[in-house]
Motif scaffolding. Structure first.
Motif, short mmCIF file in Angstrom:
data_model
loop_
_atom_site.label_atom_id
_atom_site.label_comp_id
_atom_site.label_asym_id
_atom_site.label_seq_id
_atom_site.Cartn_x
_atom_site.Cartn_y
_atom_site.Cartn_z
N SER A 1 51.22 60.07 10.76
CA SER A 1 52.49 59.37 10.54
C SER A 1 52.98 58.65 11.80
N THR A 2 52.26 58.81 12.92
CA THR A 2 52.74 58.24 14.19
C THR A 2 51.93 57.01 14.58
N SER A 3 52.36 56.37 15.66
CA SER A 3 51.76 55.12 16.12
C SER A 3 50.38 55.34 16.73
N MET A 4 49.60 54.28 16.77
CA MET A 4 48.34 54.30 17.48
C MET A 4 48.61 54.16 18.98
N PRO A 5 47.66 54.59 19.85
CA PRO A 5 47.87 54.49 21.30
C PRO A 5 48.28 53.08 21.72
N GLY A 6 49.32 53.02 22.55
CA GLY A 6 49.77 51.74 23.10
C GLY A 6 50.74 50.98 22.23
N ALA A 7 50.90 51.37 20.98
CA ALA A 7 51.79 50.65 20.08
C ALA A 7 53.24 51.07 20.31
N VAL A 8 54.17 50.17 19.96
CA VAL A 8 55.58 50.52 20.04
C VAL A 8 55.85 51.66 19.07
N GLY A 9 56.57 52.66 19.53
CA GLY A 9 56.84 53.84 18.72
C GLY A 9 56.35 55.09 19.41
N ASN A 10 56.02 56.08 18.64
CA ASN A 10 55.65 57.39 19.17
C ASN A 10 54.23 57.73 18.75
N THR A 11 53.33 57.85 19.71
CA THR A 11 51.97 58.30 19.45
C THR A 11 51.93 59.80 19.72
N ALA A 12 51.59 60.61 18.70
CA ALA A 12 51.71 62.06 18.84
C ALA A 12 50.40 62.77 18.52
N PHE A 13 50.10 63.79 19.33
CA PHE A 13 48.90 64.62 19.14
C PHE A 13 49.29 66.10 19.23
N ALA A 14 48.55 66.91 18.49
CA ALA A 14 48.76 68.37 18.52
C ALA A 14 47.47 69.06 18.91
N SER A 15 47.60 70.21 19.58
CA SER A 15 46.42 71.02 19.90
C SER A 15 46.88 72.44 20.19
N HIS A 16 45.91 73.36 20.18
CA HIS A 16 46.22 74.76 20.40
C HIS A 16 46.54 75.03 21.87
N ARG A 17 47.42 76.01 22.06
CA ARG A 17 47.70 76.48 23.42
C ARG A 17 46.94 77.75 23.73
N GLY A 18 46.66 78.53 22.70
CA GLY A 18 45.87 79.75 22.86
C GLY A 18 44.83 79.84 21.77
#
Length: 267
Positions: free
Chosen positions: A144-161
């Motif tokens: 649902s978020t922007s592609m890298p470099g595009a206006v808006g919010n580019t968001a990624f998720a990953s594990h912390r543990g």
């Protein structure tokens, strides 16, 4: 004096206390007590197995996944460099060109570089945030978020543990640290700004303008992970960065940024 008085043991009368009593049968353990005992032993064994699995997940398996994902990201960088060699000098752009088409779930988006996390630290960026992506492939891109470099919010998720613990040390970032998204087009360089902690229900952090309904005007990068480490407790750690500049692959990276990616940025 008779023989009894002489202490002859053959004729001594046996006292009541010296008579042997028949052994009483062992007490019968109630059925419910036996069930409770077996259940307790099973639960104890299960608990030990769970602890052993968690230890394995956070050590050996975690290291294997981390190494595999690091190798995938580095190989992607080498492949892009080979296919699109630099032909000019580095030319940073404040307004990057359009990015690649939006990826499908499981498709490679790019490689994430965070010098603060160590020399040559890199992780693959993959389309989608399904468990198959997050548990095996790398950091997942919110569709649902922007592609890298595009206006808006580019968001990624990953594990912390566990599953590579990719975002375990994101809390060590300092204001102004570089966060770089590399794609086949080039390098999108962001500056780290701040971290906040929210409930896991705060999905508005990946809005075009985080926690707002306003129209976006900036190019933002948001990294999300569980909190506290190593297990989620209904919270998320949210790391925000703002776009600085884009380096097209044809020009390559400037030496200062190259050294930063190769040698890290202290811990």
């Amino acid at each position: 004096m008779d023989e009894t008085q002489k202490g002859n043991p053959r004729h001594a009368q046996e006292s009541p206390s010296s008579r042997r009593r028949p052994a009483s049968p062992p007490a019968r353990i109630p059925f419910w007590a036996r069930v409770a005992g077996v259940t307790g032993e099973l639960l104890l064994t299960f608990g030990i197995l769970v602890l052993a699995f968690v230890g394995w997940q956070l050590t050996l398996a975690d290291q294997q996944t981390s190494s595999a994902q690091q190798a995938t990201a580095q190989q992607a960088s080498r492949n892009w460099a080979r296919r699109h060699p630099s032909t000019t000098t580095p030319q940073p752009l404040r307004n990057p060109p359009g990015a690649s088409p939006r990826p499908r779930v499981g498709e490679l988006v790019g490689a994430l570089h965070v010098p603060r996390l160590g020399a040559n630290w890199a992780r693959p960026l993959i389309g989608g945030t399904t468990l198959s992506v997050l548990n095996k492939l790398g950091a997942g891109w919110y569709p649902s978020t922007s592609m890298p470099g595009a206006v808006g919010n580019t968001a990624f998720a990953s594990h912390r543990g566990g599953h590579g613990s990719n975002f375990q040390y994101l809390d060590t970032l300092r204001y102004g640290d570089k966060v770089v998204l590399e794609t086949q087009e080039g390098w999108y360089v962001y500056d780290y700004r701040n971290t906040e902690y929210v409930l896991d229900t705060a999905v508005e952090v990946v809005n075009p303008v985080p926690q707002s309904t306003a129209a976006p005007q900036e190019r933002l990068l948001t990294l999300t992970t569980c909190n506290p480490y190593p297990f989620t407790n209904g919270e998320r750690m949210i790391v925000y960065s703002t776009f600085d500049e884009f380096y097209p692959r044809a020009g390559g990276l400037p030496s200062t940024l190259t050294r930063l990616l190769e040698h890290g940025q202290g811990n």
